[in-house]
Every structure is written in structure tokens, then in C-alpha cells.
Motif scaffolding. Structure first.
Motif, PDB file in Angstrom:
ATOM      1  N   GLY A 187      49.263  50.054  51.456  1.00 41.45           N
ATOM      2  CA  GLY A 187      49.459  51.505  51.463  1.00 41.45           C
ATOM      3  C   GLY A 187      49.124  52.256  50.178  1.00 41.45           C
ATOM      4  O   GLY A 187      49.828  53.225  49.834  1.00 41.45           O
ATOM      5  N   THR A 189      41.927  52.712  54.279  1.00 44.17           N
ATOM      6  CA  THR A 189      42.394  51.508  54.994  1.00 44.17           C
ATOM      7  C   THR A 189      43.912  51.439  54.953  1.00 44.17           C
ATOM      8  O   THR A 189      44.567  51.107  55.945  1.00 44.17           O
ATOM      9  N   GLU A 227      43.798  43.456  51.783  1.00 48.75           N
ATOM     10  CA  GLU A 227      44.092  42.760  50.522  1.00 48.75           C
ATOM     11  C   GLU A 227      43.735  41.286  50.754  1.00 48.75           C
ATOM     12  O   GLU A 227      44.461  40.564  51.449  1.00 48.75           O
TER      13      GLU A 227
HETATM   14  S1  SF4 Z   1      42.749  47.918  51.153  1.00 44.11           S
HETATM   15 FE1  SF4 Z   1      43.051  47.629  48.935  1.00 44.11          FE
HETATM   16  S2  SF4 Z   1      43.130  49.722  48.107  1.00 44.11           S
HETATM   17 FE2  SF4 Z   1      43.424  49.873  50.336  1.00 44.11          FE
HETATM   18  S3  SF4 Z   1      45.643  49.897  50.663  1.00 44.11           S
HETATM   19 FE3  SF4 Z   1      44.967  47.765  50.819  1.00 44.11          FE
HETATM   20  S4  SF4 Z   1      45.174  46.929  48.786  1.00 44.11           S
HETATM   21 FE4  SF4 Z   1      45.282  49.160  48.570  1.00 44.11          FE
END
Ligand code: SF4
Length: 359
Positions: free
Chosen positions: A124, A130, A173
Motif C-alpha cells: 500500500g 499497484t 513486492e
Molecule cells: S508494488 Fe512496490 S511500490 Fe507498489 S505498493 Fe507494492 S511495494 Fe509499494
């Protein structure tokens, strides 16, 4: 072969790590070099049926097709940036109505695939499209590698060379999907598959410290990029809630350990937000945190997404901030933002159609 749930009983071949594939092939009474042949056909030649594996007998191909499925993700959509330096893809996931997005970036001789590791993301971060989707699920090895296969298909059609570099900076992630990331990396680095060495692979993390420790322990020899983005815990926790669990001091300590154990300089990704993270005070704080640590700082202009209220730094402020960091002895570069017009830049992948837009 379809089971009672309407699912195929066949093993998804691209879900198998090299060792597991070798064991499965041995279970059919075949020598281990067969597994290497299969890896070559599936990942280098990118075939989607055993019939095409002409270096093996028809009988063996028949046996293999009774046991394994070679799924290939269809391309659902593709957008080319105006400057033609980035292409965003959406690939359909097998047996699902969902799809995954990834990006191909052109930079001189490099062809970099920015891959996704999860559908949505649980962390988040407020600047990330995303993150706004929430967490849907981890991607499988087949789904991670399928993105790379799809991008290489695209490049081959253009008589271009295959992907040379990989960054896990797409949706999700990556370190929170550690096991599938690890086995995907085994295939990515395998000389009969993509043959991309650890020097040309970077894993980006928002700062999941135990997984950085695991990355060190597994000795995967890949580059590490940490999304830092702020210099105080208060500011970082506002932008990246994960900071409440793993605050800056813990994160920087993990980064230092990564450098000590691997000898590889860590990159700190730092999103420049007007008046918040691009000030002289912020530069001073960065020096306090990272001064004397051999690392790289990658300054990223904020990419606007959705209703995010933050503003990106002006070009001038960005240059001044970079200069300030140079004066303080840092190796700092401003990352060229590619693919902004196709929502393919950092923090912009969000499964557009799932959110009611068209790609
Ligand atoms: S994709 Fe990366 S930047 Fe986006 S919320 Fe998840 S950890 Fe954070």
C-alpha cells in the motif's frame, strides 16, 4: 487429462525449478540431460508443445505430453510509448480471467524486462497504483517466467535480441513471493534457459527486512534496490506503511549487511516529491543516514497515478537536489522516466481493465 474439478492433472512444466524438472524426468526413466533439452526448448526456443521438440523421439514426446503441460500466456494487450523506449504488456493468466502487466524498456543495447511478482500488492505505498489494488495473490513461477517468454516473443518477431537485463520492479513486492522468485531466478540464470547472470538482475524491495536477510543467506548474487523515498520514519511511514514494521534504521542496517556479504553496492530508489523529499534538509538527512556507505542513489521523478495528491519535483529542483547529493559525496543519478504515457513507469502498473479502464 481433466480431473473432477475441471482442472488438468498435468504438471505445469514452467512451475518446476530445474532440480524438480530433472527429478520428474528421471521418474520417467530418462537421463538428466533430457531435462536440459526440455529447458532449452521451452525457454530459449519458446515452443508450446512437445511435438516441436524434434531432438527427442516421438515416443518420449508422447510420454512427456502425458505428464506435463506447457502453458503459454496469451498477450491480451500491448502499448508502445510515444518515444518507443518502452512497451507495456498485459498477459492472460492460464485458467483465470486475470492478467499480469510487465514492461520492456529499451536503453541503448539493453533490453530490460521489468517483471511483476504478484497480482496487486499488500504494502500500500501511497504513490503506487499497484498498491491501490490491494493484494490479490502471488504469481506462480509459470506466470513470472511467462512474462519474460512473452517479451522475448515480441523481440524475436522484430528480429531483435532477447531480454538482456531483468528488474523485479513491476506489480508486487518480489521479496514477499520469495520461493517463486527464487526458483524463477534459477531458470532465468540457467544457461540452457535465459542465461541472464546475477549482475544483470535487480530485485527491488519496499524494505521487507527478513526477506533481505534471506536473500543474503541464499547467496543469489543479484542486485538489490531498496525503495527508500524518505529520510525520516514519520515521512516514510506516511508514504510507505511497511516502514512502521521495518523502520529506516533497520532497513539501512540490512542494506549495509547486504553490501558486506555480497560485495554488491545497494541502490536506493528515491522518489522526488515536491517540497517533501527534494529539499536541502532532506539531502542533509540522507547524508546522515547513508554518508560513507558505498551505495547508489537513483532519483525518480514521481509518476502521477490516479488520485495521488503528491506532486512531482520540477526539473530544476530535481537537478539541484542531485547536485546537492553529489556535493555530499553520493553517486546519484536521475532515472529517465520511460513509459509514462502508457502508464508503464514506476508505480503505474495496476491492471487497468480490472480497475474499469481500458489499457
Ligand atoms: S508494488 Fe512496490 S511500490 Fe507498489 S505498493 Fe507494492 S511495494 Fe509499494
Amino acid at each position: 487429462m481433466i480431473n473432477n474439478d475441471g482442472q488438468s492433472d498435468l504438471i505445469r512444466l514452467k512451475d518446476l525449478a530445474p532440480e524438480a524438472l530433472t527429478a520428474a524426468v528421471a521418474g520417467l526413466g530418462e537421463p538428466s540431460y533430457r531435462a536440459r533439452q526440455i529447458i532449452k526448448w521451452v525457454y530459449q526456443k519458446r515452443v508450446d508443445s512437445f511435438d516441436e521438440m524434434t531432438t527427442m523421439s516421438k515416443v518420449l514426446r508422447g510420454k512427456l505430453s502425458q505428464k506435463f503441460a506447457i502453458n503459454k500466456m496469451a498477450r491480451r494487450e500491448m502499448l508502445v510509448a510515444k518515444k518507443e523506449d518502452a512497451v507495456k504488456f498485459a498477459f492472460e493468466l492460464i485458467g483465470s480471467s486475470e492478467w499480469v502487466e510487465c514492461v520492456l524498456l529499451y536503453d541503448g543495447k539493453r533490453r530490460t524486462a521489468c517483471l511483476s511478482s504478484q497480482l496487486g500488492c499488500a504494502l500500500g505505498c501511497v504513490f503506487c497504483a499497484t498498491g491501490k489494488m490491494g493484494f490479490i495473490r502471488n504469481l506462480s513461477q509459470e506466470e513470472i517466467l511467462g512474462q519474460l517468454i512473452g517479451i522475448n516473443d515480441y523481440l524475436a518477431l522484430r528480429k531483435d535480441k532477447p531480454v538482456t537485463n531483468i528488474v523485479f520492479m513491476g506489480m508486487g513486492e518480489a521479496l514477499s513471493n520469495f520461493e517463486r522468485l527464487r526458483t524463477s531466478l534459477e531458470i532465468i540464470m540457467h544457461e540452457d534457459a535465459f542465461n541472464i547472470g546475477g549482475r544483470r538482475i535487480t530485485i527491488s524491495t519496499a524494505g521487507v527486512v527478513p526477506s533481505i536477510e534471506r536473500l543474503i543467506a541464499e547467496n543469489l548474487n543479484v542486485g538489490l534496490a531498496i525503495s527508500l523515498n524518505a529520510v525520516s520514519d514519520r515521512q516514510r511511514s506516511e508514504l510507505m506503511p511497511v516502514n512502521k514494521t521495518y523502520p529506516i534504521a533497520t532497513l539501512v542496517a540490512a542494506a549495509k549487511k547486504y553490501y558486506q556479504k555480497t560485495g554488491r553496492r545497494v541502490t536506493f530508489e528515491y522518489i522526488c516529491i515536491a517540497g517533501r523529499t527534494d529539499t536541502i534538509e532532506a539531502a542533509g538527512e540522507l547524508e546522515r543516514l547513508l554518508g560513507g556507505f558505498p551505495c547508489k542513489i537513483n532519483l525518480i521523478p514521481l509518476n502521477q497515478c490516479g488520485d495521488c495528491p503528491l506532486e512531482k519535483s520540477s526539473e530544476r529542483q530535481l537537478l539541484m537536489f542531485a547536485d546537492e547529493l553529489h556535493c555530499r559525496g553520493f553517486s546519484a543519478t536521475i532515472r529517465k522516466s520511460r513509459g509514462e504515457d502508457i502508464s508503464g513507469a514506476c508505480g503505474q502498473l495496476a491492471g487497468g481493465v480490472r480497475q474499469g479502464e481500458s489499457l
